[in-house]
Design an enzyme around this catalytic site. Structure first.
Site, mmCIF file in Angstrom:
data_model
loop_
_atom_site.group_PDB
_atom_site.id
_atom_site.type_symbol
_atom_site.label_atom_id
_atom_site.label_comp_id
_atom_site.label_asym_id
_atom_site.label_seq_id
_atom_site.Cartn_x
_atom_site.Cartn_y
_atom_site.Cartn_z
ATOM 1 N N ARG A 176 -6.366 -53.401 -4.882
ATOM 2 C CA ARG A 176 -5.654 -54.588 -5.382
ATOM 3 C C ARG A 176 -4.529 -54.071 -6.253
ATOM 4 O O ARG A 176 -4.762 -53.573 -7.357
ATOM 5 C CB ARG A 176 -6.612 -55.478 -6.172
ATOM 6 N N HIS A 189 -1.945 -61.474 0.790
ATOM 7 C CA HIS A 189 -3.322 -61.599 0.286
ATOM 8 C C HIS A 189 -4.229 -61.904 1.494
ATOM 9 O O HIS A 189 -4.820 -62.974 1.583
ATOM 10 C CB HIS A 189 -3.399 -62.705 -0.755
ATOM 11 N N GLN A 245 -8.036 -63.095 1.236
ATOM 12 C CA GLN A 245 -8.192 -64.488 0.832
ATOM 13 C C GLN A 245 -8.023 -65.418 2.022
ATOM 14 O O GLN A 245 -8.778 -66.384 2.189
ATOM 15 C CB GLN A 245 -7.162 -64.831 -0.241
ATOM 16 N N ASP A 285 -1.118 -72.915 -4.545
ATOM 17 C CA ASP A 285 -1.398 -71.743 -5.374
ATOM 18 C C ASP A 285 -0.691 -71.946 -6.708
ATOM 19 O O ASP A 285 0.183 -72.811 -6.836
ATOM 20 C CB ASP A 285 -0.890 -70.480 -4.667
ATOM 21 N N CYS A 333 -6.684 -70.719 -3.818
ATOM 22 C CA CYS A 333 -7.273 -69.381 -3.927
ATOM 23 C C CYS A 333 -7.816 -69.101 -5.324
ATOM 24 O O CYS A 333 -8.598 -68.164 -5.496
ATOM 25 C CB CYS A 333 -6.269 -68.320 -3.503
ATOM 26 N N ARG A 383 -15.203 -65.520 0.211
ATOM 27 C CA ARG A 383 -14.610 -64.193 0.062
ATOM 28 C C ARG A 383 -15.676 -63.128 0.324
ATOM 29 O O ARG A 383 -15.415 -62.118 0.991
ATOM 30 C CB ARG A 383 -14.033 -64.020 -1.354
#
Length: 315
Positions: free
Chosen positions: A102, A129, A132, A225, A268, A296
């Site tokens: 990450r 991402h 996700q 988001d 997310c 996830r």
């Protein structure tokens, strides 16, 4: 066979993405039916950015597969500063079944993949991402059934990693992906072009508009988001304050009313109620964000299992 990585959503073909989602559904039903990392084999998990869901879900996924999740504080290790990305990759690769990172730059992730010698997974970069979105697609499978032909609307900052991953991952699944975003914050042109190429092969489509109502009308799923992504904290006043270009893209009951009957809401997380989403929506009956967060774990478990399996076949 070439070593496989998951650096961006289109690293999986439509058939491979569907197979990973099928595996995720199976593992969610029988969590310990796959012990691909029994030994335990180590998976190195590096974090350069703040994390909650990513750390919890990857540690759980590796453990559930019988492996050992070795969490590395990338800032403490000084990846790319104290030691080059290539040198870190040469250290981690021989001691790991896979590397999960990450971080900030997509180019650093690509360099890790070039030198690690094991599968490398994008746990978030500034550009994408993809883990996700795998979880989101799993959630939509559970909520809506078959994905091809369904419509996903994302509204908010079209230039961020979630918009990019929804474009690539969504059309790979055969979705009609709409991005509602201010003209000042469009998704990257090369990502839109690549998504349209993929859509032509899957029956999906891509539509970018600056009208949030147009984006959401008739959609089976609505996603948003935060307006202030990691690294943009200095812009918080401009993005959230009076005169913000995103204000009309907030997902509230009025905007959700334009979606299809039975449409679900995705986020997310972390979410900021009163900004990109109202409390009534995220805490209401259409919200699947907590199921999405749990997924996830299952999606990443399936992805790691699949990548390690592919690596074994290529050895």
């Amino acid at each position: 066979m070439t070593l496989r990585h998951f650096l961006r959503d289109d690293d999986l073909s439509p058939a491979e993405q569907a197979a990973v989602l099928d595996r995720a559904l199976a593992l969610k039903a029988e969590p310990f039916s796959d012990r691909r990392l029994e030994g335990p084999r180590t998976v190195s998990i590096l974090f350069d950015k703040p994390t909650l869901r990513t750390q919890v879900s990857f540690v759980g996924a590796v453990s559930g597969l019988g492996g050992f999740p070795m969490v590395v504080d990338g800032r403490l290790a000084g990846v790319g500063v104290r030691e080059s990305v290539a040198d870190v990759a040469r250290i981690l690769g021989p001691q790991s079944a896979a590397v999960v990172w990450r971080t900030f730059a997509q180019s650093d992730l690509a360099e890790m993949a070039a030198y690690a010698g094991v599968p490398v997974v994008n746990a978030l970069t500034d550009d994408f991402h993809p883990c996700q979105v795998l979880a989101d697609l799993l959630t939509l499978r559970e909520a809506l059934g078959d994905l091809p032909g369904r419509t996903l609307a994302y509204v908010g900052d079209g230039a961020n990693n979630m918009a990019h991953s929804y474009l690539l991952g969504g059309v790979t699944a055969g979705l009609h992906v709409r991005i509602g975003t201010p003209a000042s914050h469009p998704p990257a042109a090369d990502v839109v072009e690549r998504a349209r190429e993929l859509a032509a092969t899957t029956g999906g489509s891509v539509h970018v508009t600056d009208d949030p109502v147009e984006a959401v009308t008739g959609a089976d799923a609505v996603a948003t988001d935060t307006w202030v992504s990691m690294g943009q904290e200095a812009q918080a006043d401009d993005r959230k304050g009076e005169g913000s270009p995103f204000t009309t893209y907030a997902v509230d009951d009025a905007l959700m009313a334009h979606a299809a009957a039975g449409a679900v809401f995705l986020h997310c997380l972390p979410a900021y109620r009163g900004y990109e989403v109202s409390a009534e929506v995220i805490d209401g009956p259409r919200s699947v964000v907590w199921q999405e967060a749990e997924n996830r774990l299952h999606a990443q478990k399936a992805l790691l299992s699949w990548l390690v399996e592919q690596a074994g076949a290529s050895a």
